[in-house]
Design a protein around this motif. Sequence first.
Motif, PDB file in Angstrom:
ATOM      1  N   THR C 144       0.819  -1.209   0.000  1.00  0.00           N
ATOM      2  CA  THR C 144       0.000   0.000   0.000  1.00  0.00           C
ATOM      3  C   THR C 144       0.858   1.268   0.000  1.00  0.00           C
ATOM      4  O   THR C 144       0.595   2.210  -0.748  1.00  0.00           O
ATOM      5  CB  THR C 144      -0.953  -0.012   1.215  1.00  0.00           C
ATOM      6  OG1 THR C 144      -1.551  -1.304   1.316  1.00  0.00           O
ATOM      7  CG2 THR C 144      -2.037   1.045   1.074  1.00  0.00           C
ATOM      8  N   GLN C 176      -5.154  -4.542  -6.007  1.00  0.00           N
ATOM      9  CA  GLN C 176      -6.292  -4.615  -5.073  1.00  0.00           C
ATOM     10  C   GLN C 176      -6.800  -6.057  -4.971  1.00  0.00           C
ATOM     11  O   GLN C 176      -7.139  -6.541  -3.901  1.00  0.00           O
ATOM     12  CB  GLN C 176      -7.430  -3.711  -5.558  1.00  0.00           C
ATOM     13  CG  GLN C 176      -7.177  -2.248  -5.273  1.00  0.00           C
ATOM     14  CD  GLN C 176      -8.257  -1.390  -5.920  1.00  0.00           C
ATOM     15  OE1 GLN C 176      -8.307  -1.284  -7.145  1.00  0.00           O
ATOM     16  NE2 GLN C 176      -9.110  -0.800  -5.093  1.00  0.00           N
ATOM     17  N   LEU C 185      -7.552  -6.675   2.535  1.00  0.00           N
ATOM     18  CA  LEU C 185      -8.545  -5.647   2.252  1.00  0.00           C
ATOM     19  C   LEU C 185      -9.680  -5.767   3.268  1.00  0.00           C
ATOM     20  O   LEU C 185     -10.341  -6.807   3.351  1.00  0.00           O
ATOM     21  CB  LEU C 185      -9.090  -5.839   0.832  1.00  0.00           C
ATOM     22  CG  LEU C 185      -9.860  -4.674   0.242  1.00  0.00           C
ATOM     23  CD1 LEU C 185      -8.911  -3.531  -0.099  1.00  0.00           C
ATOM     24  CD2 LEU C 185     -10.605  -5.132  -1.008  1.00  0.00           C
ATOM     25  N   HIS C 190      -7.641   0.730   1.844  1.00  0.00           N
ATOM     26  CA  HIS C 190      -7.429   0.633   0.400  1.00  0.00           C
ATOM     27  C   HIS C 190      -6.149  -0.145   0.124  1.00  0.00           C
ATOM     28  O   HIS C 190      -5.289   0.294  -0.631  1.00  0.00           O
ATOM     29  CB  HIS C 190      -7.367   2.028  -0.225  1.00  0.00           C
ATOM     30  CG  HIS C 190      -8.656   2.765  -0.124  1.00  0.00           C
ATOM     31  ND1 HIS C 190      -9.646   2.701  -1.082  1.00  0.00           N
ATOM     32  CD2 HIS C 190      -9.161   3.549   0.865  1.00  0.00           C
ATOM     33  CE1 HIS C 190     -10.677   3.424  -0.712  1.00  0.00           C
ATOM     34  NE2 HIS C 190     -10.417   3.960   0.466  1.00  0.00           N
ATOM     35  N   SER C 191      -6.031  -1.280   0.766  1.00  0.00           N
ATOM     36  CA  SER C 191      -4.794  -2.055   0.685  1.00  0.00           C
ATOM     37  C   SER C 191      -4.508  -2.517  -0.732  1.00  0.00           C
ATOM     38  O   SER C 191      -5.420  -2.798  -1.510  1.00  0.00           O
ATOM     39  CB  SER C 191      -4.900  -3.288   1.585  1.00  0.00           C
ATOM     40  OG  SER C 191      -4.931  -2.900   2.924  1.00  0.00           O
ATOM     41  N   LYS C 192      -3.232  -2.603  -1.016  1.00  0.00           N
ATOM     42  CA  LYS C 192      -2.751  -3.168  -2.266  1.00  0.00           C
ATOM     43  C   LYS C 192      -1.650  -4.177  -1.929  1.00  0.00           C
ATOM     44  O   LYS C 192      -0.983  -4.066  -0.911  1.00  0.00           O
ATOM     45  CB  LYS C 192      -2.209  -2.076  -3.175  1.00  0.00           C
ATOM     46  CG  LYS C 192      -3.310  -1.159  -3.723  1.00  0.00           C
ATOM     47  CD  LYS C 192      -2.793  -0.189  -4.729  1.00  0.00           C
ATOM     48  CE  LYS C 192      -3.967   0.647  -5.258  1.00  0.00           C
ATOM     49  NZ  LYS C 192      -4.683   1.377  -4.167  1.00  0.00           N
TER      50      LYS C 192
ATOM     51  N   GLU F 169     -15.913  -1.813  -4.050  1.00  0.00           N
ATOM     52  CA  GLU F 169     -14.519  -1.663  -4.481  1.00  0.00           C
ATOM     53  C   GLU F 169     -13.834  -3.014  -4.652  1.00  0.00           C
ATOM     54  O   GLU F 169     -13.085  -3.226  -5.608  1.00  0.00           O
ATOM     55  CB  GLU F 169     -13.777  -0.822  -3.437  1.00  0.00           C
ATOM     56  CG  GLU F 169     -12.340  -0.559  -3.801  1.00  0.00           C
ATOM     57  CD  GLU F 169     -11.675   0.379  -2.802  1.00  0.00           C
ATOM     58  OE1 GLU F 169     -12.408   1.124  -2.099  1.00  0.00           O
ATOM     59  OE2 GLU F 169     -10.436   0.363  -2.708  1.00  0.00           O
ATOM     60  N   ALA F 170     -14.098  -3.938  -3.725  1.00  0.00           N
ATOM     61  CA  ALA F 170     -13.476  -5.261  -3.811  1.00  0.00           C
ATOM     62  C   ALA F 170     -14.008  -6.036  -5.011  1.00  0.00           C
ATOM     63  O   ALA F 170     -13.260  -6.689  -5.745  1.00  0.00           O
ATOM     64  CB  ALA F 170     -13.733  -6.043  -2.516  1.00  0.00           C
ATOM     65  N   ALA F 173     -12.617  -4.617  -8.213  1.00  0.00           N
ATOM     66  CA  ALA F 173     -11.202  -4.963  -8.426  1.00  0.00           C
ATOM     67  C   ALA F 173     -11.092  -6.373  -8.989  1.00  0.00           C
ATOM     68  O   ALA F 173     -10.330  -6.634  -9.920  1.00  0.00           O
ATOM     69  CB  ALA F 173     -10.418  -4.848  -7.114  1.00  0.00           C
TER      70      ALA F 173
END
Lengths: 203, 203, 203, 203, 203, 203
Positions: C144, C176, C185, C190-192, F169-170, F173
Motif C-alpha cells: 500500500t 487490489q 482488504l 485501500h490495501s494493495k 470496491e473489492a 477490483a
Amino acid sequence: MLAIGAHPDDCELGCYATLAYHKNKGDSVHLLVLSKGEAGGPSDKRITETKEAARVLGADSITVGGLRDRMITHDYQTIELIQAKIEELQPDRIYTHSSHDNHQDHRNTGLATMTFYRHVDDILLYESPSVSHEFTPRIFVNITNFFNVKIEALKLHETQNDKYYVRTEAIAALAQYRAFQAGMLTMHNHSKAEAFDLGKLTI
Amino acid sequence: MLAIGAHPDDCELGCYATLAYHKNKGDSVHLLVLSKGEAGGPSDKRITETKEAARVLGADSITVGGLRDRMITHDYQTIELIQAKIEELQPDRIYTHSSHDNHQDHRNTGLATMTFYRHVDDILLYESPSVSHEFTPRIFVNITNFFNVKIEALKLHETQNDKYYVRTEAIAALAQYRAFQAGMLTMHNHSKAEAFDLGKLTI
Amino acid sequence: MLAIGAHPDDCELGCYATLAYHKNKGDSVHLLVLSKGEAGGPSDKRITETKEAARVLGADSITVGGLRDRMITHDYQTIELIQAKIEELQPDRIYTHSSHDNHQDHRNTGLATMTFYRHVDDILLYESPSVSHEFTPRIFVNITNFFNVKIEALKLHETQNDKYYVRTEAIAALAQYRAFQAGMLTMHNHSKAEAFDLGKLTI
Amino acid sequence: MLAIGAHPDDCELGCYATLAYHKNKGDSVHLLVLSKGEAGGPSDKRITETKEAARVLGADSITVGGLRDRMITHDYQTIELIQAKIEELQPDRIYTHSSHDNHQDHRNTGLATMTFYRHVDDILLYESPSVSHEFTPRIFVNITNFFNVKIEALKLHETQNDKYYVRTEAIAALAQYRAFQAGMLTMHNHSKAEAFDLGKLTI
Amino acid sequence: MLAIGAHPDDCELGCYATLAYHKNKGDSVHLLVLSKGEAGGPSDKRITETKEAARVLGADSITVGGLRDRMITHDYQTIELIQAKIEELQPDRIYTHSSHDNHQDHRNTGLATMTFYRHVDDILLYESPSVSHEFTPRIFVNITNFFNVKIEALKLHETQNDKYYVRTEAIAALAQYRAFQAGMLTMHNHSKAEAFDLGKLTI
Amino acid sequence: MLAIGAHPDDCELGCYATLAYHKNKGDSVHLLVLSKGEAGGPSDKRITETKEAARVLGADSITVGGLRDRMITHDYQTIELIQAKIEELQPDRIYTHSSHDNHQDHRNTGLATMTFYRHVDDILLYESPSVSHEFTPRIFVNITNFFNVKIEALKLHETQNDKYYVRTEAIAALAQYRAFQAGMLTMHNHSKAEAFDLGKLTI
C-alpha cells in the motif's frame, strides 16, 4: 505462533524443532491438540506425555480438545475448536497438518485450518509419517541446534515407543534428507532441517 | 534393462543399487550416458570413472555419447541417440531422469526419453540431487543388500569427490528416508531404498 | 536481494513495490535484466528507461545483459549470466519470473533461475501480464505504501506506454485483487499487494 | 476458426471431425501446418495428402509452413509463423496441440500457441496419439455425424497408412471412449466424440 | 491379491480381467465389496450377482460388507472394514478405487484404502465410469485373453443391465482405447487393456 | 441454466452478472440455494434478501433448501437435493461452486454437483471469496454491461453489508482483474469479467 496437531505427538513429529527455534528467538508458542489420541493409548497417559513434551519445549500454553480420535472431520465441530483458539491468541503464524496426508484425521485438520486462510498471516503445513506423495515441501528451517529438543520430546511419548516412526534413526534420516534437499548439507557439516509446504505467507 | 543418464555419475546416484538388484536377479543391464560430463572435470577422466563404476556393477555394456554437457536439449539430436540404443537393445524397461528436475540436462533427458512412451513397456524415473519439488516418487526398491555397490561406484568418481551429494552420509540419509516413506523401515532393521516416479508400467 | 527480469519493465511490473519495501527496510536491492528488450523498442531507449526506473527505486545496482529478446532459452547461456551475478552478490533472496508464464522468455528465465535452487536461501516467483493459469500465488506483500513507486517507475517506460498492462487502472486492479485474496482488504482500507509463487524459502 | 498442427495429419487426427461440424454450421475453417512432415515421408507427397484432406473437409484455406520436422521449438521462429496467421485471419477460436504431449514438436506447437492467450477468445487443445497422461480433456464435441469425414481424410494420408494410430479401429475406439466419458453414449446409440483440453474460453 | 469395490459390480468394471490374469498365473485373488449396493437394486439379488461373478472369475473368497450404499465415508467405519481384511489376508497388492472419482462412495473407498499406504507393498487404482479428469492411468495390463471373463461377469449383473456403462460396446471401446494408449495396439492385433493409476508399488 | 449456491449470496458473488447476461440473451435462469445461511444472519431475513436479489436478476425460479449452514457435506443428502432439481429442470448448464474452496460448504457443494458430470452438458465452476490457490479460471464472461445487476443484488443482502467482500470496491477490483487476465481490458475501455474454472463443457 500456534501449532495445531490432530493427536498428541503430531506437532512433536512435524514441527517441534522449529517451535524450539521460535522459542529460542523469543517468540511465544502455543499448542492445540484436537484429540486425546485415545486410539493409540490411554487418553490420560497420552495427555500427560504431550504436556511433558510441551514443558521440554517451553511452550507458553497447550490445549487438548475433545474430538474423537480417528473420527476428526473437516466440518464445523473441528473448525469451531480452531476458531476459538485463533480468536483467543490472534496468532501471526499457524503450523498445522498438510491436507496431503493419507491419515483422515491429519487431512481433515489441515482442511479445517485452511478455512482461516484470510484471517491469519502465515499458515505453514508440516509433514507426518503418513503424508501422501502430494506433500512437496519448499520451506525449510535449519534445526541442527534444536534437533535434540525434538528427540527428547518424542521419547516422552512412552505409549508410542513401539512405532517405527519415532525411532531416532528414522527421524534423523528424515531431517538429514530435508537438509540435503534444502542445500543446507555441505561436505563438512551435519545439518538437519524440518520442511513445510506452503499454506500462505505474508512478508 | 537400459539406464540412461545425462552425465557420468547420474545413473550411479539415481538407480545404481536397483541396477545391482537386477544384475543379482540375472537381468542384463545396459548403460547409456549422454555426455562426457566435461563441465565437471576432464572428459577422459570422467569416462574412465563411469566405466570403472560400470565394471563394479557388472553392467553388460556402457555407451558414452557426445552431447555437450550443460547443453543437452530435448530435440531430435538427443532423441536420436536414445532411439539408436532402444532399437539395438529392445529393452523392456528404461530407468531415466525425471523431467521434474531443476538441472536442464536432466530435465531434457527425461523429456527426450518420454518420446518413446509407446515403444517401451516400462519407464521408471529416478531422482538426482537437483530434482524439483514435483518429483513425488511412489515406486520403491529395497536396496539394503545393494547399497554398498552404489557407494563403491560413487567413490570411483574421484573428480566429483568434493560434491556434498556424493558424501556417503547424504546418500545414506536419502536411502533411509525413502525406506521410511515406503514403510520398509521397521523398529528393528536398517532398510534402505531407491525411489522412482512413474513414467509407464506394463504388468 | 537480487531481482531478475527477462526485459526492461519486467521487474517493474512484477515486484517493484516489494523491492521498494525492501529498500525502505534498509535491504540492498540489485537488478539483473537479461535482455535489452529490443523487440519492444529501441534498445538504447529501453535501457535508459529501466535505469531511470532503478534510480526511482533506489536500487544499489542494475545490470543489463545481452541475451536476444524473444530468444531467451533455459540453457547454459542464460544460466551463466545468472550464475555470474549470484557469485558476485551472494544474495539471500532472488525475485524472478515464474516458469508458469506463456511468454517463452519469462518461462525460460524462471527455469534458468531454478537451477540455483540449492545455492540460494529464497527464490520468490513474481507474476507478469502473461502468467498462465498455473501461477497460483500464496505469498503476499502489503505494498500500500509503495504502490506509487511502482507506478512512477512504469511511467518512465515511455516506449511501452501504449501497452494496456501498464495502464494504472490495470495495475491497481491487480494489486487490489491480490490484497483481497490475501485478506488484507478490509471494509475501511485501500490495501494493495504484490503476490508471489513459492520457489523456495528458508526460515 | 484456425486449426494448427505440427505436421500434415495432426489436425486430421486431433480435430477434423469437429472442424467438419464447424463447416456444417457455416463457420469458416482455416488450417496452418507448421512443417512439411519430411521425417514421415517425402514432403511433396505429404503436402499433397494434407491438401486433399483439406478439400474433403471443405477448409477455407490451408497453409504449410517450413519449420523443420522433429526440430520445432517454442521460440520466436515458431511464434512468428503463428502470429502472421493470427494477424491475417483474426480468428475467434484456435484449435491446437496440447503441450501435454510426449512429442517435442507437438509440445512446442502447443506452447507457442499459448503465447497468444490474451489475443484470442478461445484456445482449445486437441489430443494426438502421443499425448501424455497430463492431457485430461473436459470439453467434448459430438462428432457422430462427422466421423466419416475424419476417416476419409486420414485415408488420404497414404504415406502414413502403416501407422497403427491411423487404423480405423483405433480411431473409432478413441472416439467411442470420449463419447462414453462425456456421457453421450447411451444404451441405444453409437455416439462418437472428439475431446479437448481447455486453453481458454470466452463466453 | 485383494480387490476392493464400493458396490457389487465395481471390481468387475474396474479390474476383473486383470484379476483373471492373476488367477491364470496362479495368484490367489480375494474380493471385498463394501456395500450391498442397495441403491441400485434389491441387496439380496445384487449380492447373488456379485458372488456368481466371483465364481466365474474363480476368486478365492468374496466378502460383502454392510456399509450404506451412497453413504460410504472415508472415516474409521470404512477403514476398519478394510483393515480387518488386510490383517486377515496380508495381501501383497490391493486393487481399489481411485479417489479421483466423482462418485462419493468410490472416492471415499479410495481415500480409505490409501490409509494403509505403508502397510501394503502395492496399491493400484482402477477406474470406474465416474472417474474424474484427474484419473490419469500409467499402468497397463494386457487383457486381450481375459476380456471375455470381464464381459461374462458383468452380464451376470442383471439388475444393472440397463446401465449404458455395462454395455459390451462401451466396455470394449474403453479397453481398446487403453491398449492404444499403452502402445499395445499394432496394425495387426485386437489388443485390449485395463489401466491403473499408481497408489504405490514395490519392486 | 441452473445456478447452485451453498448460501444466500453465493450465486450473487460468483456468477450473478453472467446470469444477467443469460437473461438478456433470453435464456431461462433458475437458482438453487442449499441452505438458509442461518450462520450469517436470521434465516428468514436471508431468504428474503436472496429472493429480492433473484427478482432484480429476473430469475425464473429460486429454491432454498434446508441443509444446515456450515454443515453441508458431499454425501447423499446434498446430492439428492441437487438431483431433484436437475430432474425437474433438465438444465443444459450448471453454474456451481468450485471444489477448490477453503470453505467446507462451498467445497462440498462443488463435489456434490460433480456427481452429475455425465448427466449435464456443461458444468462451470465459479469463485467465492474463499477459493483456494487451486482455483485457476480459464473461462471468461464479459460482464461490463451487467456488472450493475451484480452490485444491486449484493446491496440487497443487508445482513452481509459488514463483510469486506461485498464492498463494491473489492468486487470491482476482482472483475477488472479477471478482464485483465482475459485480455479484455484494453487501453481505452473499462471492461469487467466473471471467471470460471471448467467442470465440463459440450460444444
